[in-house]
Design a protein around this motif. Structure first.
Motif, PDB file in Angstrom:
ATOM      1  N   ASP A   1      10.192  -5.920   8.327  1.00  0.00           N
ATOM      2  CA  ASP A   1       9.699  -5.703   7.386  1.00  0.00           C
ATOM      3  C   ASP A   1       8.386  -4.489   7.495  1.00  0.00           C
ATOM      4  N   TYR A   2       8.208  -3.687   6.643  1.00  0.00           N
ATOM      5  CA  TYR A   2       7.082  -2.712   6.840  1.00  0.00           C
ATOM      6  C   TYR A   2       6.348  -2.569   5.531  1.00  0.00           C
ATOM      7  N   MET A   3       5.020  -1.812   5.635  1.00  0.00           N
ATOM      8  CA  MET A   3       4.442  -1.480   4.701  1.00  0.00           C
ATOM      9  C   MET A   3       3.702   0.018   5.001  1.00  0.00           C
TER      10      MET A   3
ATOM     11  N   GLU B   1      -0.484 -12.339   0.456  1.00  0.00           N
ATOM     12  CA  GLU B   1       0.772 -12.706   0.894  1.00  0.00           C
ATOM     13  C   GLU B   1       1.621 -13.538   0.191  1.00  0.00           C
TER      14      GLU B   1
ATOM     15  N   THR C   1       7.989  -6.537  -4.219  1.00  0.00           N
ATOM     16  CA  THR C   1       6.395  -6.167  -4.574  1.00  0.00           C
ATOM     17  C   THR C   1       5.861  -7.445  -5.008  1.00  0.00           C
TER      18      THR C   1
ATOM     19  N   GLN D   1       5.232  -1.811  10.948  1.00  0.00           N
ATOM     20  CA  GLN D   1       5.675  -2.864  10.654  1.00  0.00           C
ATOM     21  C   GLN D   1       4.872  -4.285  10.735  1.00  0.00           C
ATOM     22  N   ILE D   2       4.975  -5.011   9.808  1.00  0.00           N
ATOM     23  CA  ILE D   2       4.648  -6.249   9.590  1.00  0.00           C
ATOM     24  C   ILE D   2       5.202  -7.346  10.362  1.00  0.00           C
TER      25      ILE D   2
ATOM     26  N   CYS E   1       6.383 -12.828  -4.751  1.00  0.00           N
ATOM     27  CA  CYS E   1       7.042 -11.512  -4.876  1.00  0.00           C
ATOM     28  C   CYS E   1       8.012 -11.360  -5.694  1.00  0.00           C
TER      29      CYS E   1
ATOM     30  N   ASP F   1       1.687  -3.810  -4.428  1.00  0.00           N
ATOM     31  CA  ASP F   1       1.716  -3.520  -3.175  1.00  0.00           C
ATOM     32  C   ASP F   1       3.211  -3.846  -2.878  1.00  0.00           C
ATOM     33  N   SER F   2       3.956  -2.874  -2.368  1.00  0.00           N
ATOM     34  CA  SER F   2       5.332  -3.104  -1.844  1.00  0.00           C
ATOM     35  C   SER F   2       5.414  -3.315  -0.096  1.00  0.00           C
ATOM     36  N   GLU F   3       6.921  -4.078   0.011  1.00  0.00           N
ATOM     37  CA  GLU F   3       7.075  -4.142   1.167  1.00  0.00           C
ATOM     38  C   GLU F   3       8.406  -3.985   1.504  1.00  0.00           C
TER      39      GLU F   3
END
Length: 449
Positions: free
Chosen positions: A129-131, A433, A426, A144-145, A441, A398-400
């Protein structure tokens, strides 16, 4: 594209907005983008649409391609870590002293190593997972998250959200796990919780198993059913089962150790080593200088590509370095995320809560159950999130970006290592979170720029 002008027209024209929303929900239902309801979580007689965004979200094409390109390297990294007991023991040494859950997992891992590995085939199913972090120079970079080695949700709808968005613009990447190594007379067992709303990704996996291996039956069982009725024979064969896919229960390893499933010949997704490789402490240790080089000797380009995605990660081990991390977090808590060794969303700690937790544990080894990470600062994008029983309103979002990877290893030979799709999730910028299973989400699709 949901430009500001389009959004403003929709805001001032509620009838047109309602018509668009109704059409979007219809297409979502028609495409099979459905979940069970909270009122009847065990019934497939009553379903509703999977939460999703009304418009696709702009994503820089370069960052998107970067995330896809590095996934096979992360697959290799996780697989190598899972086979390296010395590294795992050193990386998790402080954590297993403070976190009972991780300690129990590692104890199981030790026993499995001592008995000798019996699982002939290893299958890894990951989601990285990234933002997009907005820098001071107004440039965004991919960060990366985490890597999910368990609770890998979302692949049942990844090809359906774009279909909805394409339809709306005009008024596939189905995830596959390779099972070609498996022989006839075996089966695939999917294990779930007592209740499960988000079954579409499980059913999608089942359908793809069937399309690849028509002679292998696929069955779905609750954890407690298998725990109560399951057993191993003298050859460590579990029923006639060759593959077990764990979805959303962190404690599966502890439960199944008691009846021997972790030691069986069955292919577990993930196996115990892979679950440990996905811990937050391992994530933090990998960011230290020289660690990636251990797993990719003489491959500086691979190391560079992986390291480029790392956000700032800091140890909370006892000692000067950990003390410095505590002081840094207490001085500016809004710039960081405090992460425990847990999966599935909703466990991380933010803002003033960081101070509250660290003030309690800063002089204790309890702090080593956590790591600290820089808080990624994305640029919000306006959108509508469609969720049952939630009011329709425009939100800053915000999107991931999650990228799916799969690898298959037989003994020491890697027979498959691929990036197999992506998922954009999103949420409201006001929410720190939340995963898909929390209902916070919604699923989304990227509009590449």
């Amino acid at each position: 594209m949901a430009t500001e002008a389009i959004l403003q027209r929709l805001i001032t024209n509620p009838e047109r907005l309602k018509d668009l929303v109704d059409k979007a929900k219809d297409v979502a239902l028609q495409s099979g983008m459905v979940i069970r309801t909270k009122e009847k979580p065990n019934s497939s007689e009553v379903v509703t649409y999977y939460p999703f965004s009304l418009f696709p979200t702009p994503v820089p094409k370069a960052a998107f391609l970067q995330a896809l390109a590095v996934q096979t390297h992360f697959n290799t990294l996780v697989d190598k870590i899972s086979q390296d007991p010395d590294f795992l023991e050193e990386a998790l040494a402080s954590t297993i002293q403070a976190d009972d859950f991780t300690a129990k997992l590692f104890d199981i891992y030790r026993h499995v190593q001592q008995e000798g590995r019996t699982q002939p085939i290893v299958v890894g199913l990951l989601r990285s997972d990234y933002m997009l972090d907005q820098g001071e120079c107004r440039t965004s970079s991919l960060k990366q998250i985490e890597i999910n080695t368990i609770s890998v949700a979302g692949f049942g709808v990844i090809d359906r959200v774009p279909e909805v968005h394409r339809y709306l613009r005009t008024c596939n990447s189905v995830f596959i796990i390779g099972l070609t190594l498996f022989n006839q007379g075996n089966c695939v067992l999917t294990l779930v919780k007592t209740w499960e709303l988000y079954v579409s990704h499980l059913l999608s996996a089942k359908n793809n198993f069937l399309s690849l291996c028509r002679n292998i039956p696929v069955i779905r069982r609750k954890f407690e059913d298998v725990s109560r009725r399951g057993s191993l024979d003298d050859d460590k064969k579990l029923f006639v089962c060759v593959c077990i896919y764990f979805y959303s229960c962190e404690t599966f390893s502890l439960m199944f150790w008691e009846i021997g499933f972790i030691r069986s010949l069955a292919v577990k997704l993930p196996d115990i080593g892979t679950q440990l490789a996905g811990t937050k402490k391992v994530q933090q240790v990998l960011s230290k200088p020289g660690v990636l080089e251990k797993f990719f000797p003489d491959q500086p380009r691979v190391v560079e590509r992986i390291r480029a995605t790392f956000a700032g990660l800091y140890t909370l081990d006892m000692g000067l370095e950990g003390d410095k991390t505590v002081e840094m977090a207490l001085a500016a808590p809004d710039q960081f995320v405090l992460k425990p060794q847990r999966e599935g969303g909703g466990n991380n700690i933010y803002g003033s809560d960081i101070c509250q937790v660290l003030q309690q544990v800063k002089e204790s080894t309890e702090r080593t159950a956590y790591i600290l990470m820089d808080k990624i600062q994305p640029t919000p994008v306006q959108n509508y999130m469609l969720r049952r029983d939630f009011p329709l309103q425009i939100s800053n979002c915000d999107s991931e970006l999650g990228v799916f990877g799969v690898y298959v290893r037989q003994g020491k030979d890697t027979v498959m290592n691929e990036c197999v799709g992506h998922l954009l999730r999103t949420k409201s910028s006001e929410v720190s979170e939340g995963g898909l299973t929390t209902g916070i989400c919604v699923v989304d699709s990227p509009l590449l720029l």
